[in-house]
Scaffold this active site. Structure first.
Site, short mmCIF file in Angstrom:
data_model
loop_
_atom_site.label_atom_id
_atom_site.label_comp_id
_atom_site.label_asym_id
_atom_site.label_seq_id
_atom_site.Cartn_x
_atom_site.Cartn_y
_atom_site.Cartn_z
N CYS A 106 -34.81 82.62 -31.46
CA CYS A 106 -34.58 81.62 -32.50
C CYS A 106 -35.25 82.01 -33.82
CB CYS A 106 -35.04 80.26 -32.02
SG CYS A 106 -34.05 79.69 -30.62
N GLU A 146 -32.18 75.61 -31.84
CA GLU A 146 -32.24 76.10 -33.21
C GLU A 146 -30.97 76.87 -33.57
OE1 GLU A 146 -36.46 76.15 -31.46
OE2 GLU A 146 -34.42 76.58 -30.78
#
Length: 161
Positions: free
Chosen positions: A91, A60
């Site tokens: 993330c 991510e």
């Protein structure tokens, strides 16, 4: 958590899973990310922790960095982050910093944990003061520690809104 209908995002979730499968076939970790805004893909990424020897190179984060490079730091705001696996705390925090509006993931944390990727405990650390974390934290306000901030503010006069 209730599963929501995806509509136009289904193809992006399928692409995230495909990217993960391709990366696993090459010996990688099964996590990928795609940043989408207004139907346009701004960035993609897969977990590069092993390849880059970088513990922050989660899929991510890699996708968000690619999106910011393409659209600018503020161009990612309002986007959707698609992930093959539920983001870890790092993330989720990165998504907040990039002003992501929506996160969609295929496999949840329990599924990832069943396959050896148990990061559920990562969510709790951010609910604690960093001085209580399992690392030493020391505030060391030396003389002049504010000068870089003052210089920055001076350099931004007229630029800040």
């Amino acid at each position: 958590m209730q599963i929501q209908p995806l509509g136009h995002l289904t193809a992006h979730v399928e692409e995230a899973v495909r990217i993960s499968r391709t990366h696993v076939a090459k010996g990688g970790i099964p996590f990928s990310g795609i940043v989408v805004r207004d139907g346009r893909v701004l960035g993609t990424g897969f977990n590069r922790v092993r390849e880059d020897n970088d513990p922050t190179a989660h899929a991510e984060v890699v996708a968000l960095r690619a999106a910011a490079k393409k659209a600018g730091q503020f161009g990612v705001a309002g986007s959707t982050l698609i992930a093959s696996g539920e983001p870890c705390a790092l993330c989720y925090m990165a998504a907040l910093y990039f002003n992501v509006e929506h996160i969609v993931y295929a496999a949840d944390r329990k599924t990832a944990g069943a396959y050896g990727f148990d990061y559920a405990d990562s969510y709790f650390i951010f609910s604690q003061d960093p001085t209580t974390w399992p690392l030493k934290v020391t505030h060391a306000p030396i003389e002049g520690h504010e000068v870089p901030f003052q210089e920055f503010l001076t350099s931004q006069k007229g630029r800040l809104r």
